[in-house]
Design a protein around this motif. Structure first.
Motif, PDB file in Angstrom:
ATOM      1  N   THR A 123       8.235  -0.554  27.818  1.00 32.42           N
ATOM      2  CA  THR A 123       8.544   0.243  29.000  1.00 32.42           C
ATOM      3  C   THR A 123       7.997   1.655  28.826  1.00 32.42           C
ATOM      4  O   THR A 123       8.240   2.301  27.803  1.00 32.42           O
ATOM      5  N   ARG A 156       7.688   5.573  30.494  1.00 28.68           N
ATOM      6  CA  ARG A 156       8.218   6.567  31.428  1.00 28.68           C
ATOM      7  C   ARG A 156       7.455   7.866  31.228  1.00 28.68           C
ATOM      8  O   ARG A 156       6.859   8.083  30.173  1.00 28.68           O
ATOM      9  N   ALA A 205      15.744  12.405  29.488  1.00 26.82           N
ATOM     10  CA  ALA A 205      15.169  12.907  30.732  1.00 26.82           C
ATOM     11  C   ALA A 205      15.196  14.438  30.737  1.00 26.82           C
ATOM     12  O   ALA A 205      15.975  15.072  30.027  1.00 26.82           O
ATOM     13  N   ASP A 213      19.552   7.871  28.113  1.00 19.45           N
ATOM     14  CA  ASP A 213      18.498   8.307  29.017  1.00 19.45           C
ATOM     15  C   ASP A 213      18.747   9.711  29.541  1.00 19.45           C
ATOM     16  O   ASP A 213      17.806  10.469  29.785  1.00 19.45           O
ATOM     17  N   GLU A 241       7.006  12.286  32.707  1.00 15.10           N
ATOM     18  CA  GLU A 241       7.337  13.457  33.517  1.00 15.10           C
ATOM     19  C   GLU A 241       6.076  14.293  33.669  1.00 15.10           C
ATOM     20  O   GLU A 241       5.477  14.728  32.687  1.00 15.10           O
ATOM     21  N   ASP A 272       7.521  10.466  38.124  1.00 18.51           N
ATOM     22  CA  ASP A 272       8.735  10.968  37.509  1.00 18.51           C
ATOM     23  C   ASP A 272       9.923  10.141  37.980  1.00 18.51           C
ATOM     24  O   ASP A 272      10.070   9.861  39.174  1.00 18.51           O
ATOM     25  N   GLU A 313      10.460   7.096  37.453  1.00 19.02           N
ATOM     26  CA  GLU A 313      10.125   5.676  37.542  1.00 19.02           C
ATOM     27  C   GLU A 313       9.765   5.151  36.154  1.00 19.02           C
ATOM     28  O   GLU A 313       9.643   5.906  35.188  1.00 19.02           O
ATOM     29  N   SER A 314       9.588   3.841  36.059  1.00 20.16           N
ATOM     30  CA  SER A 314       9.156   3.219  34.805  1.00 20.16           C
ATOM     31  C   SER A 314       8.177   2.108  35.123  1.00 20.16           C
ATOM     32  O   SER A 314       8.166   1.568  36.229  1.00 20.16           O
TER      33      SER A 314
END
Length: 798
Positions: A265, A267, A716, A712, A269, A302, A304-305
Motif C-alpha cells: 500500500t 500513500r 499523517a 495512521d 502527501e 493526499d 488516498e492510497s
C-alpha cells in the motif's frame, strides 16, 4: 543532563533583624504630648532653684528628662524582631511530546533551518536523526535551554503520551505514544501543578494534535492563572511532501517456486502523480539481504492510497525476512517511513489434493488434468464413483491410485485440499450412518485447517446435501426450494460473471499479473457461462469473488464464487460447472491458473499447521504501538493428551531476526492451554515462534506473525504544525505573561526571558527578643539617675 525530580526545589535563606517598640503609643501622642510634657516637667523641676548656676540647672534638667525618657522607652517595650525568609526558585515545567510522530526523521529542505540544526548537533547526520534525538541534543547542550534556565529556576521534565509523566532526563523519552493529545496533557498538567510556584511551561512538540481537547482552549486556562506557555516547534515546518508504504498483509506461507504476489500500500502527501518504485529484498534464514523484485506505479492524492503488487517465485525453502523499500524522491521531507518488513515461510512441501466426483463430466476431466500438470508442488488423487472396479483412478505420478475415498482421520488428514464435485450422498456410503460419519469427518478435516472446495453439479451438489453437516460447511446460504422451483435460471443465454472488487480482486481471480489486463480479461476476454446454480447469499464472514451480472434478490446480485473460513480451515463454493469453457480460445492457460489459485488458497491452513500436536494463536495480527497481544499455545503429547506443565516458552522474533524468550502460563481449568499477554511497544514485524526442543537453533514448528504499526493519525500530516504551536503560545498571554513560539534551533533564546525573574520568597520563621527587661536597660536607667544624684549632691541639694 539529569535533573532532580523528586527532591525539594533549590532554596536559599536570609535572616532580617529589625528593632521596634511593641507598646509604642501613636506618633501624634508621642510628638504632641509625651515629648513636650516630659521636657517641660524636667525643666520645671529645676527652674525654681535660682541659687544654682544656670549651666547646672540645665544639666540637671537634661539628666531628669533622660531618666523620664528612658522610663518611657522601657514602658514602650523595645524589642528585636528576627525574621527568616526562604527564597525558592520558581518552577519551569518542560513538557516534551513523546508520541510516535517524534520518531520521524526530517530532511529540513530549508537551508537556514538545516544549517542551524546541523551546527547544534555537530558531526551527526541530520537526515538520520529522529525528532526525539534532536530535542535531546539541542536542549541538553552546555549552552542550551536547560543549562541556561537551571541556575535561576527549578526545571522539571515531563514526557507527554496519554498524560504527563515526570522524567529525570531526556534520554527516558521513547517516542512510542500512539496518539498526540496535547490539549488533554496540558489540562491534566494544570490540575496537578495547582498550588506549586509554577512560573512557566515550555511545550516541545511537532504540534500535530490528533486526539482529545483543543490545546488552544486549554492554554487560555493557563493565562487565567498567570502561567506562560512557551512552545518549541520540532520537525520540518514546511508543507509536507512525503511518500510512505505499508507492507502486505500476507501471505505468511508459500511453496518453493510458487509465484507469490505481495500487495504493498502506497500513500503520499504533496507528491500526487510522482512515479514510485518499490523494491523487494529478501534474507533467507538470517543471511544477507539481496534484491528479489521491483514494481513501479504512481503516488496517489493526499488522503488516498493505492496498491502496488510485487511478484516473486522463491526457489529456496526456509524462513525469509522480506524488506519492502520505496525509493526516496529528491523532494521528500521524510524518508524514514519508506521501508517495511514482513516474514514468509517458504517450504518445499507438496500440496496433496483429493478430487471426488461421480461421473466423468467435462468439468471433472479438465480440472483433473489441470491439477496433474499445472504445478509441480501440487499432487492429486481422484475418486470417480461411476468408474468400473477395474478402472485405475486418476492420480499424479508420485502417488498411487486410490480404490476408495479415505474413511479415517489418518487417511483423510494426509491431504491439504478436498474438492467435492457432483457426488450423490448415497455414493459416499450405502447407509445413512456411514454418510453422516464421512461428512462429519470432512467437517473435522476443515476444522483442523484443511480446505474444501464445492463444485456445483445438477445431480446432487448442493441440493442433495440440505440438512446435512455439509450444508454447514458451505460458505453460502442455500436458496429455499420454492424460490428455486419458481425461478429456474435460463441456460440458453451466455453471461459473464462480474468481479466483486474489480480494483483489488481476490488472489484466486488473479489470472494475470497486470491488474488492468486481469480486469479486462474477466470483463471482456474470458468466455461466459450458460449454467449456474443460484444461492441466496454469502454467509457472514465469507468473501464473494464473483457475482451474476443480472440475477439478483433482496441481498443483491447472486454470488457465483465464494470463499469463507471454517474456523481454521477454508471452504470454497463455485456455482457453475463450466470453467472448462475458458479453453476456447486460450487453451488451458487461464483455466489451469484459476484452479491452481483455488488449490493454493485452500491449502494455506494445512500448510501453516506444521504439527498436529501443537497449536499457536494470537488474538489479533495487526496492532498499534502500545497495544497488547494475547498469545495462546495448546499442546498435546504423543498420546494426544493435554500437556500438564505449568509454563511453556514461546519466542518473539523481530525483523532483525533477534530472538527473545517469553513465558506462557497454564490456564486454570483448561488442560494443555497456555496463555500470556504482551505489550508491543515498538513498530515493526514480529513473529511468535515455537522451536523444536525449545531451541532457537532448531526447526520452527509453529509461527504466528504480528504487525505493529504506528497509528495512521501519527503518520499523517508529517510536518510540524507551527501555526497551532503559535496559537497555543498566544493563548497563554495575560496581563503579566507573554508566551513565545520558537523553532527548535532557536530554543536557547528563551533563556533571556527567564534571566530577570525573581525567586519566590516566603516567610519561614519570625521571633521577638525583648530589650526592655534586659540588664543593659536597667544599667542605662541607673546610670542616668546616678549621675543626676551625684550632681545634686555636689550642688548640696541632697
Amino acid at each position: 543532563m539529569r535533573l532532580p525530580q523528586d527532591t525539594p526545589a533549590d532554596v536559599t535563606t536570609r535572616v532580617e533583624e529589625t528593632f521596634r517598640f511593641l507598646g509604642a503609643p501613636p506618633l501624634w501622642l508621642l510628638v504632641l504630648v509625651i515629648v513636650p510634657g516630659s521636657v517641660l516637667f524636667a525643666w520645671w523641676s529645676y527652674t525654681g532653684l535660682t541659687r544654682l548656676e544656670r549651666p547646672t540647672r540645665i544639666v540637671l534638667s537634661v539628666l531628669r528628662w533622660l531618666a523620664i525618657a528612658i522610663c518611657c522607652l522601657l514602658l514602650f517595650q523595645p524589642a528585636f524582631e528576627i525574621t527568616t525568609y526562604r527564597n525558592t526558585k520558581n518552577q519551569v515545567h518542560v513538557l516534551v511530546d513523546d508520541s510516535a510522530s517524534m520518531s520521524r526523521k526530517d530532511r529540513y529542505p530549508a537551508p537556514a533551518q538545516q544549517q542551524a540544526l546541523q551546527q547544534l548537533i555537530g558531526t551527526g547526520e541530520l537526515a538520520s536523526t529522529t525528532r526525539t534525538e534532536l530535542v535531546r541534543t539541542v536542549l541538553e547542550r552546555p549552552d542550551g535551554l536547560l543549562a541556561g534556565i537551571q541556575p535561576t529556576h527549578d526545571v522539571r521534565l515531563f514526557r507527554l503520551q496519554r498524560k504527563p509523566a515526570p522524567i529525570r532526563a531526556l534520554d527516558e523519552l521513547t517516542a512510542r505514544g500512539n496518539r498526540t493529545a496535547l490539549g488533554d496533557a496540558l489540562d491534566l498538567h494544570l490540575g496537578t501543578a495547582a498550588g506549586s510556584n509554577l512560573d512557566a511551561v515550555i511545550l516541545v512538540s511537532d504540534g500535530r494534535n490528533n486526539a482529545g481537547l483543543d490545546p488552544v482552549e486549554v492554554a487560555r486556562s493557563y493565562a487565567l492563572r498567570g502561567i506562560t506557555i512557551h512552545t518549541i516547534g520540532v520537525g520540518d515546518p514546511e508543507p509536507p511532501r512525503n511518500a510512505w508504504l505499508v507492507g502486505p498483509p500476507g501471505p505468511k506461507e508459500a511453496l518453493a517456486l510458487e509465484q507469490v504476489g505481495f500487495d504493498v500500500t502506497l500513500r503520499a502527501e504533496g507528491l500526487r502523480g510522482q512515479r514510485a518504485q518499490v523494491e523487494l529484498q529478501g534474507s533467507r534464514d538470517g543471511g544477507p539481504f539481496r534484491p528479489l523484485a521491483t514494481a513501479t506505479g504512481e503516488l496517489p492524492d493526499d488522503g488516498e492510497s493505492t496498491k502496488l503488487r510485487v511478484f516473486h517465485a522463491f526457489e529456496e525453502p526456509g524462513d525469509w525476512t522480506l524488506r519492502f523499500t520505496l525509493a526516496p524522491l529528491p523532494e521528500e521531507s521524510q524518508v524514514d517511513d519508506n521501508e517495511d518488513t514482513r516474514f514468509l515461510r517458504v517450504n518445499d512441501e507438496k500440496i496433496r489434493v483429493l478430487f471426488v466426483d461421480d461421473r466423468p463430466r467435462w468439468e471433472y476431466r479438465y480440472v483433473k488434468n489441470g491439477l496433474k500438470r499445472v504445478d509441480p508442488s501440487i499432487v492429486m488423487q481422484a475418486v470417480m464413483f461411476d468408474a468400473s472396479p477395474r478402472f485405475e483412478q486418476e492420480h499424479s505420478k508420485d502417488l498411487p491410485a486410490l480404490k476408495d475415498v479415505p474413511r479415517t482421520e489418518k487417511e483423510l488428514f494426509q491431504y491439504h485440499v478436498v474438492l467435492l464435485g457432483d457426488v450423490p450422498p448415497e455414493r459416499i456410503a450405502p447407509t445413512e450412518e456411514g454418510r453422516r460419519r464421512w461428512l462429519e469427518l470432512l467437517v473435522k478435516f476443515t476444522e483442523f485447517g484443511g480446505g474444501v472446495g464445492f463444485l456445483f453439479g445438477d445431480a446432487a451438489m448442493p441440493e442433495r446435501y440440505r440438512g446435512t453437516p455439509l450444508e454447514d460447511l458451505l460458505p453460502v446460504v442455500l436458496e429455499d426450494r420454492v424460490t428455486l422451483a419458481n425461478n429456474k435460471p435460463r441456460r440458453d443465454r451466455e453471461f459473464r460473471p462480474i468481479l466483486e472488487n474489480p480494483l483489488q480482486p481476490h488472489d484466486i481471480l488473479l489470472l494475470q499479473r497486470d491488474p488492468a489486463f486481469n480486469r479486462k480479461l474477466w470483463e471482456d476476454g474470458l468466455p461466459g457461462f450458460y449454467v449456474y446454480h443460484p444461492v441466496q447469499r454469502a454467509k457472514p464472514g465469507a468473501t464473494v469473488l464473483l457475482r451474476h451480472p443480472t440475477d439478483e434478490n433482496s441481498y443483491g446480485k447472486r454470488p457465483i464464487a465464494v470463499v469463507g473460513p471454517y474456523p481454521r480451515g477454508t471452504t470454497f463454493w463455485l456455482g457453475t460447472d463450466e470453467t472448462w469453457r475458458w479453453r476456447d480460445p486460450y487453451a488451458e492457460t487461464y483455466m489451469d491458473a484459476f484452479w491452481r489459485n483455488v488449490v493454493r488458497y485452500l491449502a494455506q491452513g494445512r500448510l501453516q499447521r506444521r504439527t498436529d500436536l501443537l497449536e499457536l494463536s494470537v488474538d489479533k495480527a495487526q496492532l498499534e504501538t502500545g497495544d497488547k497481544v494475547r498469545v495462546q499455545l495448546r499442546i498435546q503429547d504423543s498420546e494426544l493428551q493435554p500437556n500438564t506443565a505449568t509454563e511453556q516458552p514461546v519466542f518473539l522474533r523481530d525483523q532483525k531476526n533477534q530472538v527473545d524468550r517469553r513465558q506462557l502460563r497454564a490456564v486454570p481449568g483448561e488442560p494443555g492451554l497456555f496463555q500470556a499477554s504482551f505489550t508491543m511497544a515498538d513498530p515493526g514485524a514480529y513473529s511468535f515462534v515455537v522451536f523444536a526442543n525449545q531451541n532457537p537453533a532448531d526447526a520452527v514448528i509453529a509461527r504466528e506473525d504480528v504487525l505493529v504499526r504506528v497509528p495512521d493519525r501519527e503518520l499523517a500530516d508529517s510536518s510540524q504544525d507551527a501555526e497551532t504551536l503559535r496559537r497555543i503560545a498566544a493563548a497563554s498571554h495575560g496581563a503579566d505573561t507573554s508566551g513565545r513560539y520558537l523553532f527548535l534551533a532557536d530554543a536557547a533564546e528563551l533563556v533571556a526571558d527567564f534571566a530577570n525573574r525573581k525567586s519566590y520568597q516566603s516567610r519561614e520563621d519570625s521571633r521577638t527578643v525583648p530589650a526592655w527587661d534586659s540588664l543593659w536597660s536597667l544599667l542605662g536607667l541607673l546610670t542616668v539617675l546616678g549621675a543626676e544624684w551625684l550632681l545634686r549632691k555636689r550642688a548640696r541639694l541632697v
